[in-house]
Structures are given as structure tokens and as C-alpha cells.
Motif scaffolding. Structure first.
Motif, short mmCIF file in Angstrom:
data_model
loop_
_atom_site.label_atom_id
_atom_site.label_comp_id
_atom_site.label_asym_id
_atom_site.label_seq_id
_atom_site.Cartn_x
_atom_site.Cartn_y
_atom_site.Cartn_z
N VAL A 100 0.87 -1.18 0.00
CA VAL A 100 0.00 0.00 0.00
C VAL A 100 0.90 1.23 0.00
CG1 VAL A 100 -1.88 1.19 1.17
CG2 VAL A 100 -1.70 -1.30 1.34
N PRO A 101 1.20 1.76 -1.19
CA PRO A 101 2.11 2.90 -1.26
C PRO A 101 1.55 4.15 -0.60
CG PRO A 101 1.13 2.48 -3.40
CD PRO A 101 0.69 1.38 -2.49
N SER A 102 2.45 4.99 -0.16
CA SER A 102 2.08 6.25 0.47
C SER A 102 1.44 7.17 -0.57
CB SER A 102 3.31 6.92 1.06
OG SER A 102 2.98 8.17 1.58
N VAL A 103 0.42 7.89 -0.14
CA VAL A 103 -0.21 8.86 -1.04
C VAL A 103 0.53 10.19 -0.99
CG1 VAL A 103 -2.48 7.78 -0.98
CG2 VAL A 103 -1.91 9.53 0.70
N VAL A 104 1.45 10.32 -0.06
CA VAL A 104 2.28 11.52 0.07
C VAL A 104 3.75 11.11 0.09
CG1 VAL A 104 0.59 13.03 1.17
CG2 VAL A 104 1.89 11.47 2.57
N PRO A 105 4.29 10.69 -1.06
CA PRO A 105 5.67 10.18 -1.09
C PRO A 105 6.72 11.29 -1.05
CG PRO A 105 4.76 10.16 -3.27
CD PRO A 105 3.66 10.64 -2.35
N TYR A 106 6.72 12.05 0.00
CA TYR A 106 7.66 13.15 0.15
C TYR A 106 8.74 12.79 1.14
CZ TYR A 106 3.65 15.47 -1.92
OH TYR A 106 2.61 15.78 -2.74
N THR A 107 9.81 13.57 1.14
CA THR A 107 10.88 13.39 2.11
C THR A 107 10.31 13.47 3.52
OG1 THR A 107 12.42 14.42 0.59
CG2 THR A 107 13.10 14.29 2.90
N ASN A 108 10.70 12.55 4.36
CA ASN A 108 10.24 12.46 5.75
C ASN A 108 8.76 12.11 5.88
OD1 ASN A 108 12.80 13.04 6.74
ND2 ASN A 108 12.41 15.23 6.65
N GLY A 109 8.12 11.72 4.79
CA GLY A 109 6.73 11.29 4.85
C GLY A 109 6.66 9.80 5.14
N PRO A 110 5.48 9.29 5.36
CA PRO A 110 5.33 7.86 5.63
C PRO A 110 5.69 7.03 4.40
CG PRO A 110 3.20 8.89 5.38
CD PRO A 110 4.21 9.99 5.35
N VAL A 111 6.24 5.85 4.63
CA VAL A 111 6.61 4.97 3.53
C VAL A 111 5.45 4.10 3.08
CG1 VAL A 111 9.04 4.88 4.17
CG2 VAL A 111 7.47 3.17 5.08
N SER A 112 4.37 4.14 3.80
CA SER A 112 3.21 3.30 3.52
C SER A 112 1.92 4.08 3.70
CB SER A 112 3.22 2.10 4.49
OG SER A 112 2.08 1.31 4.32
N GLY A 113 0.90 3.67 2.96
CA GLY A 113 -0.41 4.29 3.09
C GLY A 113 -1.17 3.83 4.32
N ILE A 114 -0.71 2.74 4.93
CA ILE A 114 -1.31 2.27 6.19
C ILE A 114 -0.21 1.98 7.20
CG2 ILE A 114 -3.46 1.36 5.23
CD1 ILE A 114 -2.26 -1.42 5.33
N ILE A 115 -0.51 2.29 8.43
CA ILE A 115 0.42 2.01 9.53
C ILE A 115 -0.33 1.21 10.58
CG2 ILE A 115 1.78 3.04 11.39
CD1 ILE A 115 2.16 5.48 9.55
N GLY A 116 0.20 0.05 10.90
CA GLY A 116 -0.40 -0.80 11.92
C GLY A 116 0.25 -0.57 13.26
N HIS A 117 -0.57 -0.26 14.25
CA HIS A 117 -0.12 -0.09 15.63
C HIS A 117 -0.52 -1.36 16.36
CE1 HIS A 117 0.24 4.32 14.99
NE2 HIS A 117 -0.72 4.07 14.12
N PHE A 118 0.45 -2.13 16.80
CA PHE A 118 0.17 -3.41 17.42
C PHE A 118 0.22 -3.31 18.94
CE2 PHE A 118 0.92 -4.54 13.15
CZ PHE A 118 0.25 -5.73 12.93
N HIS A 119 -0.73 -3.96 19.58
CA HIS A 119 -0.82 -4.03 21.03
C HIS A 119 0.24 -5.00 21.52
CE1 HIS A 119 -2.63 -5.04 24.96
NE2 HIS A 119 -3.17 -3.85 24.86
N THR A 120 0.64 -4.87 22.76
CA THR A 120 1.65 -5.76 23.31
C THR A 120 1.20 -7.22 23.33
OG1 THR A 120 0.88 -5.27 25.54
CG2 THR A 120 2.76 -4.01 24.74
N ALA A 121 -0.10 -7.46 23.28
CA ALA A 121 -0.61 -8.82 23.23
C ALA A 121 -0.51 -9.41 21.83
CB ALA A 121 -2.06 -8.86 23.71
N GLY A 122 -0.13 -8.60 20.84
CA GLY A 122 0.08 -9.10 19.49
C GLY A 122 -1.01 -8.77 18.49
N GLU A 123 -2.13 -8.24 18.95
CA GLU A 123 -3.20 -7.91 18.03
C GLU A 123 -3.05 -6.49 17.51
OE1 GLU A 123 -5.11 -8.58 21.29
OE2 GLU A 123 -5.12 -10.73 21.06
N VAL A 124 -3.69 -6.24 16.36
CA VAL A 124 -3.70 -4.89 15.83
C VAL A 124 -4.54 -4.02 16.76
CG1 VAL A 124 -4.40 -3.41 13.91
CG2 VAL A 124 -3.54 -5.70 13.45
#
Length: 85
Positions: A18-42
Motif C-alpha cells: 500500500v504505497p504512500s499517497v504523500v511520497p515526500y521526504t520524511n513522509g510515511p513509507v506506507s499508506g497504512i500504519i499498523g499499531h500493534f498491542h503488546t498482546a500481538g493484536e492490531v
């Protein structure tokens, strides 16, 4: 649960599918970012201009989408455990 083999990160991951929609310097490398809980789930998914269907699929099957460590940039991840879905 994903874990980066290079830096040990278990929290923040992106998707090369999923490519970034804002491919600029210092921008995100992906269009989605998953934040995972310490238990392993999204815990949450941050999507930037990504179709809701893709975000939903990534939430249901994170191992099919999240393949980049957002701490060090490595694609060398290891998946373990069960999500119980």
C-alpha cells in the motif's frame, strides 16, 4: 504478532503493498500504519488516503499486509502467535 528481526520492534509496521499517497521526504513509507498491542493484536490502523476495504482487510489479516518495520525500515519480519479470529 510481528517482530522485526533487525531491531526487535513489535509496535509499528507499514505495508509495501500500500504505497504512500504523500511520497515526500520524511513522509510515511506506507499508506497504512499498523499499531500493534503488546498482546500481538492490531490495536489501530492509521490510513492515509487508503480505501476503507483495504484498511479492513489489513485489520483482519495483518500478516498479509504489514511487511515493513517502521522503526528501522527492514522488511525482515517474523510473525508468531495466533490472532484468534
Amino acid at each position: 504478532m510481528p517482530q522485526c528481526k533487525k531491531c526487535g520492534n513489535r509496535r509499528l509496521f507499514g505495508s509495501s503493498k500500500v504505497p504512500s499517497v504523500v511520497p515526500y521526504t520524511n513522509g510515511p513509507v506506507s499508506g497504512i500504519i499498523g499499531h500493534f498491542h503488546t498482546a500481538g493484536e492490531v490495536e489501530t490502523i492509521t490510513s492515509m488516503g487508503v480505501d476503507k476495504e483495504i484498511t479492513t482487510l489489513a485489520f483482519r489479516r495483518p500478516e498479509d499486509y504489514f511487511d515493513l518495520c517502521l522503526e528501522c525500515g527492514s522488511p525482515d519480519l517474523e510473525w508468531s502467535g495466533s490472532r484468534g479470529i
